[in-house]
Design a protein around this motif. Structure first.
Motif, short mmCIF file in Angstrom:
data_model
loop_
_atom_site.label_atom_id
_atom_site.label_comp_id
_atom_site.label_asym_id
_atom_site.label_seq_id
_atom_site.Cartn_x
_atom_site.Cartn_y
_atom_site.Cartn_z
N GLN A 78 32.40 4.99 -15.73
CA GLN A 78 32.22 4.00 -16.81
C GLN A 78 33.51 3.58 -16.72
O GLN A 78 33.72 2.23 -16.89
CB GLN A 78 32.25 4.70 -18.20
N SER A 119 34.07 1.06 -13.92
CA SER A 119 33.26 -0.21 -14.17
C SER A 119 34.02 -1.13 -15.02
O SER A 119 33.93 -2.31 -14.83
CB SER A 119 31.85 0.14 -14.97
N ASP A 150 24.63 -1.93 -18.74
CA ASP A 150 24.82 -0.53 -18.69
C ASP A 150 23.31 0.23 -19.17
O ASP A 150 22.69 -0.45 -19.62
CB ASP A 150 25.70 0.10 -20.17
N SER A 160 27.39 7.21 -12.28
CA SER A 160 26.99 7.68 -13.37
C SER A 160 27.80 8.61 -14.07
O SER A 160 28.74 9.39 -13.43
CB SER A 160 25.40 8.36 -13.58
N PRO A 178 26.57 3.10 -15.76
CA PRO A 178 27.36 1.64 -16.22
C PRO A 178 27.13 0.72 -15.23
O PRO A 178 26.40 0.87 -14.22
CB PRO A 178 28.84 1.93 -15.88
N LYS A 179 27.48 -0.55 -15.64
CA LYS A 179 27.26 -1.77 -14.72
C LYS A 179 27.90 -1.56 -13.46
O LYS A 179 28.98 -1.00 -13.47
CB LYS A 179 27.86 -3.10 -15.52
#
Length: 352
Positions: free
Chosen positions: A13, A16, A292, A134, A212-213
């Protein structure tokens, strides 16, 4: 099991959120493992079977539907399952709030590979492995001997109480489903639960997943291809952002979730207990370039200290025992040490 990770843990995360335009090499999958979106999928392909739990009790047609789903897909969705839709939504919201907390707050719960309990970003302890895109939080819910709410997050407010309430409700659903699976196999309703070790001894744990994206979703996976090692899994999906893919033959089918439904899948232990009648099926998670994604997996597993092998009533002269018995605590170590590995784990138990 080792007590520390082979390399420093990096929050995906946090990666990202830097706004990077390329995926670091540690997350780039080999060509044959990269996600595939089948452009020719039809609606019938995408929709895994749906089971109405209010129609299952004592109705042979619905039991046949469950059996067909377990034999052919290894997955089905359940509606009218008895868990409050409002509770489901509160759980999704609470875990979204948790993952939006500052990194230093989440790292107070950093996990290690000896138990996996807590906040983490990788599976497996193989050094220099290609990692998944992830983060997650893993916790034990039952039996009471392994449950430790002090290891659960304390923020956002009331999340521990929410986890407890949700866990109890989904555990009841698991008990109903195990009885349903037992009947659908032609067994007495309580036989499969006995084979799992009895409802007071089975294990249950929760994994909250944050995907996350990703700037290059075609190069990586949120979760690599695997079958679940335990009994059954109850997934609360992100209804707004699809991501779960199920292997169907040589194709990957992206699952469309039904509103307010849970996605149920068969784990390796049910494949073993059913002597291969029911299948644990490979699945993986794709990621999204613009959004997300959060999902919650509740794992319902056999008692860890008894041998799990094919149920005697399902072993015949024409269908001898396919699998060698193994204790679940030993079996679980395979994925904890090596990470996701397709169907390698359960195939390793095939009787010669």
């Amino acid at each position: 099991m080792v007590a520390c990770w082979p390399e420093p843990i990096v929050s995906v995360q946090a990666l990202s959120q830097t706004g990077m335009s390329t995926v670091p090499n540690r997350y780039v999958k080999p060509l044959h493992q990269r996600p595939v979106i089948n452009a020719d999928q039809t609606e019938a392909d995408i929709e895994i079977p749906v089971v109405d739990m209010s129609d299952v009790w004592g109705k042979q047609e619905e039991l046949k539907r469950v059996r067909s789903a377990c034999e052919e897909w290894g997955f089905f969705q359940v509606v009218n399952h008895g868990v409050s839709h409002e509770l489901m939504e509160r759980m999704r919201g609470a875990w979204r709030e948790f993952f939006e907390l500052p990194l230093e707050e989440k790292r107070k719960y950093a996990n290690s590979p000896d138990t996996y309990e807590g906040y983490g970003s990788r599976l497996g302890v193989v050094k220099d492995a290609i990692l998944d895109w992830s983060d997650y939080f893993f916790l034990n819910h039952s039996p009471s001997s392994v449950k430790n709410p002090s290891k659960w997050p304390s923020q956002p407010p009331k999340i521990r109480e929410l986890i407890e309430e949700y866990g109890e409700e989904v555990k009841k659903l698991c008990e109903r489903l195990v009885e349903t699976l037992s009947e659908s196999l032609g067994l007495e309703p309580n036989l499969l639960m006995k084979a799992l070790g009895g409802e007071d001894k089975v294990g249950a744990c929760l994994r909250a997943n944050f995907y996350p994206k990703c700037p290059q979703p075609d190069l990586t996976l949120g979760l690599s291809s695997h079958s679940d090692p335990g009994g059954i899994t109850i997934l609360l999906p992100d209804e707004k952002v699809p991501g779960l893919q199920v292997r169907r033959g040589d194709r990957w089918i992206t699952v469309k979730s039904v509103p307010n439904a849970f996605i149920v899948n068969i784990g390796d232990q049910i494949q073993i207990l059913s002597n291969g009648i029911y299948k644990s099926v490979e699945h993986q998670v794709i990621v999204n370039s613009g959004k997300d994604r959060v999902s919650l997996a509740f794992f319902y597993n056999p008692r860890s200290d008894i041998p799990i092998g094919p149920i005697e009533e399902l072993v015949t002269e024409n269908q001898p025992a396919l699998y060698n018995p193994i204790r679940f605590d030993k079996y679980r170590l395979l994925i904890r040490e090596k990470g996701p590995g397709g169907k390698n784990q359960v195939d390793s138990l095939l009787a010669s």
